[in-house]
Design an enzyme around this catalytic site. Structure first.
Site, PDB file in Angstrom:
ATOM      1  N   ARG A  19      34.137  33.177  43.633  1.00  0.00           N
ATOM      2  CA  ARG A  19      34.634  33.859  44.833  1.00  0.00           C
ATOM      3  C   ARG A  19      34.915  32.833  45.920  1.00  0.00           C
ATOM      4  NH1 ARG A  19      31.771  39.865  44.910  1.00  0.00           N
ATOM      5  NH2 ARG A  19      33.293  40.725  43.451  1.00  0.00           N
ATOM      6  N   ASP A  65      40.381  37.870  41.521  1.00  0.00           N
ATOM      7  CA  ASP A  65      39.052  38.483  41.498  1.00  0.00           C
ATOM      8  C   ASP A  65      39.108  39.898  40.914  1.00  0.00           C
ATOM      9  OD1 ASP A  65      36.519  39.414  41.968  1.00  0.00           O
ATOM     10  OD2 ASP A  65      36.466  38.876  44.096  1.00  0.00           O
ATOM     11  N   GLN A  85      40.878  34.388  45.245  1.00  0.00           N
ATOM     12  CA  GLN A  85      40.781  35.773  45.696  1.00  0.00           C
ATOM     13  C   GLN A  85      41.740  36.697  44.950  1.00  0.00           C
ATOM     14  OE1 GLN A  85      41.295  35.550  49.972  1.00  0.00           O
ATOM     15  NE2 GLN A  85      39.105  35.833  50.317  1.00  0.00           N
ATOM     16  N   SER A 107      36.480  42.538  42.254  1.00  0.00           N
ATOM     17  CA  SER A 107      36.837  43.195  43.509  1.00  0.00           C
ATOM     18  C   SER A 107      37.956  44.213  43.326  1.00  0.00           C
ATOM     19  CB  SER A 107      37.253  42.153  44.550  1.00  0.00           C
ATOM     20  OG  SER A 107      36.141  41.384  44.959  1.00  0.00           O
ATOM     21  N   TYR A 112      23.862  35.815  50.119  1.00  0.00           N
ATOM     22  CA  TYR A 112      23.216  36.693  49.148  1.00  0.00           C
ATOM     23  C   TYR A 112      21.885  37.200  49.683  1.00  0.00           C
ATOM     24  CZ  TYR A 112      26.649  34.892  45.854  1.00  0.00           C
ATOM     25  OH  TYR A 112      27.823  34.557  45.239  1.00  0.00           O
TER      26      TYR A 112
END
Length: 384
Positions: free
Chosen positions: A122, A130, A127, A133, A230
């Protein structure tokens, strides 16, 4: 000689997506690649063979994969499919590698190079590649649509001469890509929406969509995020306080949507039978993690289960329920990655082993499992 790309028809009975769109086929051909599409590959996504042919692709049966340099798929190939590919071919798909070392071993043994799209890093450059996503976004939307379909009341507040129907209350657990889209969709349909997440940064994202954030916001929570964004492991004391807050909140909800997944591990249990029992008659849960064991106690993959009077929607492959949109986005993800693997001058596959995208996603090559995360499976053998 230009490389040949084969678009496979998915063999999994619940897979309606396809690994190409009319636009991605045109783009691959403009790159100098020869594109072959398996007949019927796009049927589940409302793309006809004629549409692919008009875009410049050749149509073939499954045997067309035998001469292909690159095979594009949605799901990891089965053992029988793997055996039909030529040695040295490259397979790009959602490989689902965690816990499937035996299948990876078979792919490696067949001499195939394989890339797992879901391991795409990521980073800004990736992007557009991905897949997690793009597909999660659609899953979050569809979760609300599925809940609305099963719910026997209106979602928005309805004011009539006969009286007022209150807005439905929707609680989204997990404010990642799927969760945020679920929040946005439920809000657009007029529901009163709340959400929870273990990351402090999620509070602002949830609020920006007009939903209420639910969490025990003490000092531990405020420090519960790493520099990489995270969540940190929370103390037992905090977990107990959060569970109590969530249990109290769930009792007042009409619809609960859960989205929590942990790569390589079973989905965490978020909603217990006791919580379900506290909900009002006619309430619903949608468990987007059901294929990984589920976030809701009693959820069943591929079914609408009923536990303590609450229906739990546990559909498999939720993005595939809106296959035309899912395929369009997935095809763009694949194309964007494939472009990085092509020598534009020679019109052939030229994999740069030093590219960070390749390092992150390459699973098998030269008869071995080469990804460090699955290296222990390099001698695995067997069927998918």
């Amino acid at each position: 000689m230009a490389s040949t790309v084969f678009i496979a028809k998915e063999s999994h009975p619940e897979e309606s997506r396809v690994a190409a769109s009319v636009d991605s086929v045109k783009k691959m051909i403009s790159l100098g690649l020869e594109v072959v599409v398996q007949k019927g590959a796009g049927a589940g996504s409302q793309i006809s063979d004629e549409a692919f042919a008009e875009a410049g692709a050749k149509l073939a049966t499954a045997t067309g994969a035998k001469s292909a340099d690159v095979i594009l798929k949605v799901r990891r190939p089965t053992d029988s499919e793997t055996k039909s590919y030529k040695k040295g071919a490259t397979v790009i798909a959602i490989m689902d590698p965690y816990g499937n070392e035996k299948a990876l071993g078979a792919i490696a043994k067949a001499g195939l190079s394989s890339f797992a799209m879901e391991l795409m890093p990521r980073i800004t450059r990736a992007q557009v590649m991905d897949v997690l996503s793009s597909q999660a976004n659609l899953a979050g939307y569809q979760a609300v649509i599925d809940a609305t379909h099963e719910f026997d009341r209106a979602l928005p507040m309805m004011m009539t001469a006969a009286g007022t129907v209150p807005a439905a209350k929707v609680f989204v657990m997990g404010a990642g890509v799927a969760g945020l889209q679920a929040i946005a969709t439920a809000r657009r349909l007029g529901a009163v929406v709340s959400a929870t997440d273990v990351r402090p940064a999620a509070k602002e994202q949830v609020a920006s969509l007009g939903a209420k954030f639910i969490a025990v916001e003490d000092e531990e929570f405020k420090a519960a995020e790493t520099a990489g964004g995270y969540a940190k492991e929370m103390s037992k004391e905090y977990q107990a306080k959060q569970a109590e807050l969530v249990a109290d909140h769930i009792a007042k909800q009409d619809i609960v949507i859960t989205t929590a997944l942990i790569p390589g591990r079973p989905a965490p249990k978020l909603v217990s039978k006791a919580m379900l029992k506290s909900m009002k008659p006619g309430s619903l849960c949608v468990d987007l993690a059901v294929e990984r064991g589920g976030n809701v106690e009693g959820a069943k993959a591929g079914e609408i289960a009923e536990v303590e009077g609450v229906r739990i929607i546990g559909y498999n492959n939720v993005p595939g329920r809106i296959a035309a949109s899912a395929s369009q986005l997935y095809a763009k993800n694949l194309l964007s990655f494939l472009e990085t693997l092509i020598d534009k001058e020679e019109k052939t596959l030229a994999i740069d082993m030093e590219d960070e995208l390749v390092k992150a996603t390459l699973l098998t090559q030269g008869g071995k499992i080469v990804h460090p995360g699955f290296g222990g499976a390099s001698d695995a053998k067997g069927d998918a």
